[in-house]
Design a protein around this motif. Structure first.
Motif, PDB file in Angstrom:
ATOM      1  N   LEU A   1       0.816  -1.210   0.000  1.00 40.45           N
ATOM      2  CA  LEU A   1       0.000   0.000   0.000  1.00 40.45           C
ATOM      3  C   LEU A   1       0.852   1.263   0.000  1.00 40.45           C
ATOM      4  CD1 LEU A   1      -2.780  -1.144   2.461  1.00 40.45           C
ATOM      5  CD2 LEU A   1      -2.658  -1.354  -0.018  1.00 40.45           C
ATOM      6  N   ARG A   2       2.140   1.122   0.280  1.00 42.68           N
ATOM      7  CA  ARG A   2       3.018   2.298   0.279  1.00 42.68           C
ATOM      8  C   ARG A   2       3.989   2.247  -0.888  1.00 42.68           C
ATOM      9  NH1 ARG A   2       2.454   4.705   5.212  1.00 42.68           N
ATOM     10  NH2 ARG A   2       0.960   3.483   6.404  1.00 42.68           N
ATOM     11  N   ASP A   3       3.516   1.712  -1.971  1.00 41.31           N
ATOM     12  CA  ASP A   3       4.424   1.547  -3.108  1.00 41.31           C
ATOM     13  C   ASP A   3       3.639   1.753  -4.391  1.00 41.31           C
ATOM     14  OD1 ASP A   3       6.748   0.956  -4.495  1.00 41.31           O
ATOM     15  OD2 ASP A   3       6.233  -1.174  -4.622  1.00 41.31           O
ATOM     16  N   ALA A   4       3.051   2.916  -4.502  1.00 47.40           N
ATOM     17  CA  ALA A   4       2.148   3.169  -5.626  1.00 47.40           C
ATOM     18  C   ALA A   4       2.874   3.099  -6.966  1.00 47.40           C
ATOM     19  CB  ALA A   4       1.495   4.538  -5.459  1.00 47.40           C
ATOM     20  N   ASP A   5       4.140   3.480  -6.993  1.00 44.88           N
ATOM     21  CA  ASP A   5       4.831   3.459  -8.291  1.00 44.88           C
ATOM     22  C   ASP A   5       5.576   2.147  -8.539  1.00 44.88           C
ATOM     23  OD1 ASP A   5       6.675   3.764  -6.349  1.00 44.88           O
ATOM     24  OD2 ASP A   5       7.766   5.420  -7.292  1.00 44.88           O
ATOM     25  N   GLY A   6       5.540   1.249  -7.580  1.00 44.74           N
ATOM     26  CA  GLY A   6       6.177  -0.041  -7.793  1.00 44.74           C
ATOM     27  C   GLY A   6       7.688  -0.011  -7.676  1.00 44.74           C
ATOM     28  N   ALA A   7       8.237   1.073  -7.154  1.00 43.56           N
ATOM     29  CA  ALA A   7       9.707   1.176  -7.081  1.00 43.56           C
ATOM     30  C   ALA A   7      10.275   0.150  -6.113  1.00 43.56           C
ATOM     31  CB  ALA A   7      10.108   2.588  -6.651  1.00 43.56           C
ATOM     32  N   VAL A   8       9.622   0.016  -4.954  1.00 47.58           N
ATOM     33  CA  VAL A   8      10.123  -0.946  -3.962  1.00 47.58           C
ATOM     34  C   VAL A   8       9.984  -2.361  -4.512  1.00 47.58           C
ATOM     35  CG1 VAL A   8       9.829  -1.820  -1.626  1.00 47.58           C
ATOM     36  CG2 VAL A   8       9.505   0.610  -2.088  1.00 47.58           C
ATOM     37  N   LEU A   9       8.846  -2.613  -5.144  1.00 47.92           N
ATOM     38  CA  LEU A   9       8.626  -3.953  -5.697  1.00 47.92           C
ATOM     39  C   LEU A   9       9.675  -4.272  -6.758  1.00 47.92           C
ATOM     40  CD1 LEU A   9       6.845  -6.435  -5.710  1.00 47.92           C
ATOM     41  CD2 LEU A   9       5.500  -5.380  -7.521  1.00 47.92           C
ATOM     42  N   THR A  10      10.009  -3.273  -7.551  1.00 47.47           N
ATOM     43  CA  THR A  10      11.034  -3.498  -8.569  1.00 47.47           C
ATOM     44  C   THR A  10      12.324  -3.965  -7.920  1.00 47.47           C
ATOM     45  OG1 THR A  10      10.050  -1.778  -9.911  1.00 47.47           O
ATOM     46  CG2 THR A  10      12.320  -2.405 -10.440  1.00 47.47           C
ATOM     47  N   ARG A  11      12.710  -3.271  -6.826  1.00 42.27           N
ATOM     48  CA  ARG A  11      13.939  -3.695  -6.143  1.00 42.27           C
ATOM     49  C   ARG A  11      13.823  -5.135  -5.644  1.00 42.27           C
ATOM     50  NH1 ARG A  11      14.528   1.324  -3.809  1.00 42.27           N
ATOM     51  NH2 ARG A  11      13.833   0.672  -1.748  1.00 42.27           N
ATOM     52  N   HIS A  12      12.672  -5.443  -5.047  1.00 41.31           N
ATOM     53  CA  HIS A  12      12.476  -6.802  -4.530  1.00 41.31           C
ATOM     54  C   HIS A  12      12.594  -7.839  -5.639  1.00 41.31           C
ATOM     55  CE1 HIS A  12      11.657  -6.382  -0.360  1.00 41.31           C
ATOM     56  NE2 HIS A  12      10.616  -5.575  -0.518  1.00 41.31           N
ATOM     57  N   LEU A  13      11.896  -7.570  -6.735  1.00 40.46           N
ATOM     58  CA  LEU A  13      11.836  -8.599  -7.782  1.00 40.46           C
ATOM     59  C   LEU A  13      13.135  -8.709  -8.559  1.00 40.46           C
ATOM     60  CD1 LEU A  13       8.220  -8.336  -9.214  1.00 40.46           C
ATOM     61  CD2 LEU A  13       9.147  -9.957  -7.582  1.00 40.46           C
ATOM     62  N   THR A  14      13.902  -7.632  -8.599  1.00 41.29           N
ATOM     63  CA  THR A  14      15.150  -7.739  -9.364  1.00 41.29           C
ATOM     64  C   THR A  14      16.306  -8.194  -8.489  1.00 41.29           C
ATOM     65  OG1 THR A  14      15.477  -5.389  -8.996  1.00 41.29           O
ATOM     66  CG2 THR A  14      14.582  -6.045 -11.133  1.00 41.29           C
ATOM     67  N   ILE A  15      16.195  -8.027  -7.172  1.00 38.93           N
ATOM     68  CA  ILE A  15      17.312  -8.436  -6.310  1.00 38.93           C
ATOM     69  C   ILE A  15      16.976  -9.718  -5.543  1.00 38.93           C
ATOM     70  CG2 ILE A  15      18.811  -7.746  -4.422  1.00 38.93           C
ATOM     71  CD1 ILE A  15      18.405  -4.853  -5.403  1.00 38.93           C
ATOM     72  N   ASN A  16      15.876  -9.691  -4.793  1.00 42.95           N
ATOM     73  CA  ASN A  16      15.559 -10.873  -3.983  1.00 42.95           C
ATOM     74  C   ASN A  16      14.966 -12.000  -4.819  1.00 42.95           C
ATOM     75  OD1 ASN A  16      16.448  -9.445  -1.830  1.00 42.95           O
ATOM     76  ND2 ASN A  16      14.424  -8.773  -1.182  1.00 42.95           N
ATOM     77  N   GLY A  17      14.249 -11.631  -5.875  1.00 40.98           N
ATOM     78  CA  GLY A  17      13.661 -12.662  -6.747  1.00 40.98           C
ATOM     79  C   GLY A  17      14.729 -13.600  -7.284  1.00 40.98           C
ATOM     80  N   PRO A  18      15.774 -13.059  -7.944  1.00 42.58           N
ATOM     81  CA  PRO A  18      16.806 -13.952  -8.481  1.00 42.58           C
ATOM     82  C   PRO A  18      17.506 -14.783  -7.407  1.00 42.58           C
ATOM     83  CG  PRO A  18      16.967 -11.805  -9.492  1.00 42.58           C
ATOM     84  CD  PRO A  18      15.943 -11.681  -8.406  1.00 42.58           C
ATOM     85  N   VAL A  19      17.648 -14.236  -6.194  1.00 42.74           N
ATOM     86  CA  VAL A  19      18.293 -15.027  -5.136  1.00 42.74           C
ATOM     87  C   VAL A  19      17.456 -16.272  -4.844  1.00 42.74           C
ATOM     88  CG1 VAL A  19      18.963 -15.069  -2.707  1.00 42.74           C
ATOM     89  CG2 VAL A  19      19.457 -13.062  -4.094  1.00 42.74           C
ATOM     90  N   GLY A  20      16.138 -16.054  -4.666  1.00 45.94           N
ATOM     91  CA  GLY A  20      15.250 -17.194  -4.404  1.00 45.94           C
ATOM     92  C   GLY A  20      15.231 -18.153  -5.577  1.00 45.94           C
ATOM     93  N   ALA A  21      15.184 -17.586  -6.786  1.00 45.54           N
ATOM     94  CA  ALA A  21      15.144 -18.447  -7.969  1.00 45.54           C
ATOM     95  C   ALA A  21      16.427 -19.251  -8.081  1.00 45.54           C
ATOM     96  CB  ALA A  21      14.938 -17.599  -9.226  1.00 45.54           C
ATOM     97  N   GLY A  22      17.560 -18.617  -7.760  1.00 44.91           N
ATOM     98  CA  GLY A  22      18.844 -19.318  -7.830  1.00 44.91           C
ATOM     99  C   GLY A  22      18.871 -20.510  -6.890  1.00 44.91           C
ATOM    100  N   ILE A  23      18.421 -20.284  -5.670  1.00 50.40           N
ATOM    101  CA  ILE A  23      18.389 -21.378  -4.691  1.00 50.40           C
ATOM    102  C   ILE A  23      17.459 -22.476  -5.188  1.00 50.40           C
ATOM    103  CG2 ILE A  23      17.641 -22.005  -2.362  1.00 50.40           C
ATOM    104  CD1 ILE A  23      18.517 -19.172  -1.502  1.00 50.40           C
TER     105      ILE A  23
END
Lengths: 493, 1039
Positions: B866-888
């Motif tokens: 709800l505090r991420d209207a422009d998706g900037a935080v989500l972008t960071r999550h999906l581009t940094i933490n996403g690949p880590v989880g996917a790698g594992i």
């Protein structure tokens, strides 16, 4: 108290029983899979602890009453003048070594329980390990060289079983075979020694073997056989190649076989032969030379090893070489102390091999400066002084060529005579003769078994048996001839 | 240097770059980091990548079909999952292929039961031993309607005859001699190298003859400190070093290869020139050079990959030895050609060049055909053994030409065997008909064209297609349960107004369990999850450490820290610390001496074995029989009280901090920025509890070469406790609070940040700087420690249920005891099970998943949608933490589906080589990937990423981020969205399909999610993987 000493046989029988039970359960299908693991472990541990307990009791008794020496339990095989009793020889050294074998055995059994949990060949591993412990205790405790030989073979067989533990890797099974075949060379020496002992002394009891009053020529030939066996088992040059190849098995089996226990069996044999070795100085000198050269070989080659297990196995080769050297110089007691301490150290190091990388904080120390930049020597050490290509060229290839010739002769002469390789075709004349002979033998056998119930045929059979024994003695003459030839060679050499 | 050579050098560089795609990218094992094993194929859609892997690497990327079928039988996949997958699998799935038979029915039959062609021997077995003409296997009988009119003995026989009648024998033409040879040559550099050519022609693997020697040289060159003596020419590169030894080597003469030595000495000094010379000598067409070198490297993926890694990381770990891929390839080429030459000369009397071999086989066409058929496994056994006899050394080709001819005639007779044809063509029709419930009259109605259509339709499902459908069905089954749990948990959501404390743990799937148990221990605790580097990347130097350790992620991109932090003794502890460091150093020296001097040297090792044996054996006995006691003994001398200073002094603050010149400490602005960024990404920007715990994690175990694989992935396989400590220390500084306030993050003055480290092996929490906890929080801290201890013990119970050697139903105390024992046991190859069974990742508020049981299978990343209207935080999550989880997830996936090829097999045989990896035994290829002990109970499925955010914002992020498109669009991870503000008019959950876009998830008709008080009530007494359930206890705070 003598009962306690007699109990020492249990140190051998218990692991044998353990192996038999585990093997039996494997055959029956009960000893399979994860669920059967606790049972297998419990039996293996139980027998190992009991055997250890027995050995401790014997040691206590020995401390109080002195060592009893050789104890004979029963006659196993008796055939004319040749007798093979079941016996143990308990002296300070054999007791100490037996205790070390057993303690390391208990540690390794315990280690493997967790380390090999859920391995497909878990039960086979325990079977092999129990068999090995029985064989090793037999080597250490047996009162007769012929019994020692039985242990020798058990240890060799279990070693083959566990090098080839990972049956799905060609490399593992090939190396298991390589080690097995190399060890057979030692066995040939052992058998030669045994045969001569039976022939000249009439038995193979260690005390009579080492106190024979044989003349030097005979003693030399006798020793030659045993020393070859010792060299093969302890991987001294030129039979060192197999040891470095034997690391295909799981870590705990590498630890007990090639680090801690089995690799010392050759030294043990020398220690057992001490009095007779002292009679024949030139063999002593040769033992010392073999040991020294092997120690140097292990040292040089060891410097270049970049994997932990190979590095440890070359360090072991070096130290065992030094033990041979010490024996050759006559320091048998010293060699024995070295053996015991070294066995304990390597057991610990091999079991910790997986964590070497994390335990070390510094790279390995550099080699001596005079050696460091010598390329030829480096190449030699890295190739382990080419002992394998040498063996290939000098031994294996000629043997294969002979085998090929024999097979060719077989196919060209015998096969057409005996049978056809194509199914359904009429066999050759020789084949028909053989088939007819087989039929005749079969009918004779049938008749014999039919009348075997009455007393008379049994008597006849015994007579026939004696007749055959004489025949066998006659047949053995060419062998005797061969031995003489070998003896002549030895004298000339 | 000529222009041509120059260009080859450039091309070679490009080719070497490309090798990254096919070779394992694993770093030396101390720096093990989970990554996608098939990272080189990530640019392809998942199914195409798997097909390419099977094609190029020879390794399938799925479980075997039999395993999927077993999972079906076990209820882990059901018919509805298969149907749901088939719905999307083909646009014309319900088209009739033959009258009354749809594609769906045929595919379903082929998926469920093996209807593939078999060989003649198997057919005989099926008919004679399994009585295929009188009974139907039970599993098929349960599904098929074949017996619906009653069992009738003749019915199957009639069907078999009908199937044979519909598949008449047609003979294929014999391949032309020219075609055979040119086809073979065309595979060079495409399917294989000279090695494969010789292997197909002679059955001899030339790699075998050079392997052992090559490995010794390779290991010696790459060695990181295990060997004492290295090649004197090591610093001139691998090619030069190897060549120097090879030229001196007298063993060439021993093995009849005298010309080899001459050839090697005449080689050019430059490895690139040597590569050119060798490939030219072989007469490989220039276009195939790249492929040829690639194939060559792929024959030994482990060593080639490690060489390549070191090629890309010069100076790694301070090692100055040059490692250049061209060196390696040159050596491989030379060795290959030398060995091939030996074989070719011995067997055919010609050198191993394409021209020489071609002219030989031009004259001996029959021999060529038979040899190929034999070594490709196309000949029946009896004939193959005759061919092998012909090949035995000593047979002269000229004499045996007639024999080859006779064999060829025998082989031709086999080809025309009607039995063979029945097995390969009629059997599939027969099986399909049974499964589909078609009897002989029904089959005959279809006619030959119908039967052909049936076969063709079944054949559309090749191994990879069928496996992919199965995989999707398997994933579908689990995803349905996850969605059901999330939707059932929706009405139970509650926000926490004033938690006692907030704990920030790693996003790691193992922490799902720990967090759940913390919440159960005390429902008034709030937990959050983030990447445990906590955004404070540092070069860490602990007290007594000889060097710095970078603590930062290396996935998706390698980060090199620009700041350095030192652990220092607290005031008044300087002397104690100095003495402690001395003891540490002394212990280290003694250990090195024990381990090194007993290995090297003649007499020193001799003396050492006398001196060291009693101690070493005593240690061994203690380790073997009392691991816990040993552990206490090993940890008897803990670090004296220390602190860290995160702040750079003025003289350092002025210059910029760079990886090359790291700054000791962070400036105030840097600290404020990093703390602020991390808190924002967590969504923890208000409502702070009095205590905020930042908890890193790590894993300790004994005798474990793969130690780093169990540690914190966000800190590149190290413990992340120091980062937690750094974060907390920074966040407590008034200067940082002030900067946070400027960003709108108001941390109350009395809020205290506290750091800890959760050890995932023994579940013990270590607290840092506990002496700095303000007095006002002392009671709260004590109760928090207590809650964590309770959680550790109950979490240990949950972990023990998956450890087969731990008894079921242990009390919390004994379970905790058990896992502590594991950590200290040097015989334990499974100190813990790592990320095993990881399957999904939730990005969103904890309220989405709090109160539900996810079986330690979910990565939990806190994110406030709800505090991420422009998706900037989500972008960071999906581009940094996403690949880590996917790698594992993908590392576990591939190591599981093919543990022998993608993983590294059992630990029991592992042998640490060069300090850089493990071999099986003493001379194997370097083994990469995960050991069998880590993946035994893994369920290989792709990561299901569930994001609590609107599909509009997710779509925007997806479209803007190529990295996300690659992972999600190519199906390496699966994506679903949960509506952050649920509205009955919109679907709550939508799945993303790269081809079709967002697809709404329909809840099952009757939702039957069970509810339990605590986790233990559900998992107690169970060993198997468990579906989600709802839990009451964690939600009691709201009541």
């Amino acid at each position: 108290m003598s009962v306690v000493f007699e109990m020492s046989a249990f140190a051998i029988l218990l692991p044998l029983l353990g192996a038999a039970l585990i093997g039996g359960r494997m055959l029956s299908g009960a000893g399979r899979g994860d669920a059967a693991e606790p049972w297998t472990v419990r039996w293996a541990m139980l027998q190992a602890w009991l055997a250890l307990l027995v050995l401790v009791a014997v040691a206590v008794a020995a401390i109080m009453e002195g060592t009893p020496g050789r104890i004979e339990f029963a006659r196993w095989i008796e055939s004319g003048p040749v007798a093979l009793p079941l016996s143990v020889l308990i002296d300070a050294k054999s007791l100490i070594f037996a205790l070390i074998v057993q303690v390391v055995g208990v540690v390794v059994l315990r280690f493997s329980r967790t380390y090999l949990h859920r391995e497909g060949a878990f039960h086979r591993f325990y079977f092999g390990l129990c068999l090995f412990l029985a064989g090793m205790q037999l080597i250490v405790l047996a009162g007769d060289a012929a019994l020692t030989f039985v242990g020798w073979e058990l240890a060799g067989f279990s070693s083959w079983l566990l090098i080839g533990y990972d049956t799905e890797r060609a490399n593992a099974t090939q190396n298991a075979l390589y080690a097995f075949v190399t060890n057979r060379i030692g066995d040939a020496g052992f058998i030669l020694g045994l045969a001569l002992a039976f022939l000249w002394i009439g038995n193979t009891a260690w005390p009579s073997l080492v106190d024979t009053g044989l003349d030097r020529v005979s003693a030399r030939l006798l020793l030659f056989g045993f020393v070859v066996a010792a060299i093969a088992k302890s991987a001294q040059l030129p039979l060192s190649g197999w040891l470095a190849r034997a690391l295909e098995g799981p870590t705990p089996s590498s630890a007990i076989f090639y680090g801690a226990i089995m690799v010392h069996a050759g030294v043990w044999m020398l220690i057992r032969l001490e009095p007779v070795l002292r009679l024949v100085q030139d063999i002593m000198i040769q033992v010392a030379l073999f040991g020294l050269v092997t120690a140097l070989y292990g040292w040089f080659a060891g410097l270049t090893q970049s994997d932990v297990k190979s590095s440890l196995v070359f360090a072991t080769t070096t130290q065992v070489g030094l033990m041979f050297f010490a024996c050759g110089l006559g320091f048998f007691d010293f060699a024995f102390v070295h053996l015991c301490l070294h066995a304990l150290l390597r057991a610990a190091q091999f079991l910790l091999a997986p964590s070497y990388m994390h335990l070390l904080s510094q790279p390995a120390p550099e080699p001596p400066a005079w050696l460091k930049s010598r390329s030829w020597w480096y190449g030699a050490a890295l190739s382990r002084f080419w002992i394998e290509p040498l063996a290939q060229t000098l031994v294996i290839a000629p043997a294969q060529a002979v085998a090929r010739d024999v097979r060719a002769a077989d196919e060209a002469v015998l096969m057409p005579l005996l049978a056809s390789s194509v199914e359904g075709e009429v066999p050759g004349a020789g084949g028909r003769v053989l088939a007819w002979a087989a039929d005749w033998c079969d009918s004779v056998e049938q008749r014999l078994t039919q009348i075997a119930s009455s007393g008379r045929p049994a008597q006849l059979m015994r007579q026939a048996g004696e007749y055959f024994l004489e025949l066998e003695a006659l047949l053995e003459r060419p062998r005797y001839l061969l031995i003489l030839v070998a003896a002549t060679f030895m004298v000339i050499l | 240097m000529s222009a041509a050579e120059h260009s080859l050098k450039e091309q070679l560089e490009h080719w070497i770059e490309h090798l990254d795609h096919v070779l394992p990218g694993q770093a030396p094992i101390r720096d093990f980091v989970h990554h996608n094993t098939l990272h080189g194929y990530q640019h392809l859609p998942f199914d195409q990548a798997m097909a390419a892997s099977r094609d190029e690497l020879g390794i399938g990327g799925y479980w075997p079909l039999a395993r999927f079928r077993a999972e079906f039988a076990a209820g882990r996949i059901d018919a509805s999952d298969l149907d749901a997958v088939l719905d999307l699998a083909h646009p014309e799935i319900d088209t009739e292929i033959a009258p009354g038979v749809t594609r769906r029915a045929i595919w379903r039959a082929a998926l469920r039961f093996d209807c593939a062609p078999i060989d003649a021997a198997r057919l005989r077995w099926e008919l004679d031993e399994r009585a295929a003409l009188s009974r139907i296997p039970d599993d098929i009988a349960a599904e098929s309607r074949f017996w619906r009119h009653g069992t009738n003995a003749g019915k199957l026989t009639a069907l078999w005859q009908q199937a044979q009648a519909l598949t008449p024998l047609t003979l294929s033409a014999e391949p032309d001699q020219d075609e055979l040879w040119s086809g073979l040559i065309a595979t060079l550099g495409v399917r294989g190298t000279l090695r494969e050519l010789i292997l197909q022609l002679s059955g001899e693997d030339i790699l075998e003859t050079v392997r052992v020697d090559l490995f010794r040289h390779l290991a010696a060159h790459l060695d990181q400190g295990l060997a004492s003596w290295h090649n004197p020419q090591r610093n001139e590169g691998f090619y030069a070093a190897w060549r120097r030894i090879a030229v001196l080597d007298p063993s060439w003469a021993l093995t009849d290869q005298t010309e080899a030595r001459k050839r090697i000495s005449e080689l050019p000094d430059d490895p690139v020139a040597a590569i050119e010379a060798e490939l030219t000598h072989l007469a490989i067409p220039l276009a195939n050079w790249q492929g040829y070198l690639e194939r060559l490297a792929m024959q030994l993926p482990g060593w080639s990959g490690m060489f390549l890694w070191r090629h890309h990381h010069p100076g790694y770990s301070g090692i100055t030895v040059p490692v250049a891929m061209a060196d390696y390839l040159a050596v491989r080429l030379v060795l290959e050609s030398v060995a091939a030459n030996t074989v070719a000369r011995r067997i055919w009397g010609v050198p191993a060049t394409l021209t020489a071999l071609a002219s030989y086989f031009w004259v001996h066409p029959v021999e060529l055909r038979l040899r190929l058929a034999c070594h490709r496994g196309e000949l029946p056994e009896a004939l193959a053994s005759q061919v092998q006899q012909m090949e035995a050394p000593g047979e002269r080709a000229a004499e045996s030409r007639a024999a080859w001819k006779a064999l060829a005639e025998a082989a031709a007779a086999v080809d025309a065997d009607p039995q063979q044809h029945a097995a390969s063509a009629s059997w599939p029709v027969f099986r399909l008909a049974i499964v589909l419930g078609l009897d002989a009259p029904a089959l005959s109605e279809l006619g030959q064209s119908g039967a052909n259509a049936l076969l063709a339709c079944a054949a559309e499902l090749d191994l990879d297609c069928a496996s992919y459908l199965w995989l999707q069905a398997y994933e579908h089954h689990y995803a349905e349960k996850i969605f059901a749990a999330l939707s059932a948990n929706l009405p139970r959501r509650a926000s926490m107004d004033a938690p006692d404390a907030q704990l920030v743990l790693c996003m790691d799937d193992r922490e799902e369990g720990y967090r759940r148990h913390i919440e159960e221990a005390n429902p008034r605790l709030e937990t959050l999850g983030g990447a445990a580097h906590f955004a404070v990347f540092q070069n860490w130097r602990g007290l007594g450490d000889p060097g710095v350790t970078p603590l930062c992620p290396v996935v998706p991109v390698v980060i090199v820290p620009s700041h350095e932090i030192n652990e220092m003794p607290r005031v008044g502890q300087e002397n104690a610390a100095a003495a402690w460091q001395q003891r540490l150093e002394k212990g280290r020296v003694a250990r090195d001496r024990r381990l090194q001097q007993t290995r090297f040297g003649l007499l020193s090792a001799f003396v050492q074995s006398f001196l060291r044996a009693p101690g070493a054996f005593g240690d061994l006995l203690l380790r073997a029989f009392a691991p816990q006691r040993w552990g206490q003994h090993a940890q008897r001398d803990p670090v004296p009280p220390t602190l860290i200073n995160p702040t750079a002094v003025a003289e350092h603050s002025a210059r910029p901090a760079t990886p090359e010149d790291p700054r000791p400490g962070f400036t105030d602005d840097e600290q404020g920025e990093r703390i602020g960024n991390f808190l924002t990404s967590l969504g923890l920007t208000r409502n702070f509890a009095p205590l905020v715990v930042i908890m890193g994690h790590g894993s300790n175990s004994q005798n474990n070469p793969h130690l780093a694989a169990y540690d914190c992935g966000a800190c590149s396989g190290r413990h992340s406790g120091p980062n937690a400590r750094l974060f907390a220390t920074m966040a407590n500084r008034p200067a940082v609070r002030e900067r946070l306030a400027r960003r709108g993050i108001h941390v109350p003055e009395q809020t205290h940040f506290l750091a800890g480290e959760h050890n995932t092996a023994d579940d013990i929490v270590t607290w840092y700087d506990a002496e700095d906890v303000p007095l006002m929080h002392a009671a709260a801290f004590a109760s928090l420690q207590n809650d964590c201890r309770t959680a550790s013990a109950t979490h240990a119970v949950e972990r023990c249920r998956r450890l087969m050697s731990a008894p079921l139903g242990m009390s919390p105390k004994s379970a905790w005891h058990h896992v502590i024992g594991r950590r200290n046991d040097f015989a334990q190859p499974r100190p813990e099970l790592g990320h095993v069974t990881n399957a999904c990742a939730f990005f969103g508020r904890r309220s989405m998943s709090r109160g539900a049981y996810f079986d330690r299978r979910a990565f939990l990343i806190s994110y406030d949608p709800l505090r991420d209207a422009d998706g900037a935080v989500l972008t960071r999550h999906l581009t940094i933490n996403g690949p880590v989880g996917a790698g594992i997830n993908l590392e576990y996936y591939f190591s599981t589906v093919s543990n022998e090829r993608f993983g590294c097999g059992t630990k029991a045989m592992h042998n640490v080589v060069g300090g850089l990896g493990v071999m099986a035994g003493a001379s194997s290829d370097l083994r990469t990937g995960l050991p069998r002990q880590m993946i035994e109970i893994h369920e290989p499925m792709r990561l299901l990423v569930v994001v609590e955010q609107t599909t509009e914002i997710l779509t925007r992020v997806y479209q803007a981020q190529p990295a996300v498109q690659e992972l999600v669009g190519n199906g390496w991870v699966l994506l679903a969205a949960v509506d952050p503000e649920p509205d009955p008019s919109r679907p709550l959950i939508q799945r993303f399909d790269p081809a079709r876009g967002w697809l709404p998830w329909t809840p099952p008709a009757e939702s039957s999610l069970r509810e339990f008080e605590r986790s233990v009530d559900w998992f107690g007494g169970k060993r198997e993987p468990l579906p989600p359930v709802l839990l009451k206890r964690p939600l009691e705070c709201a009541a």
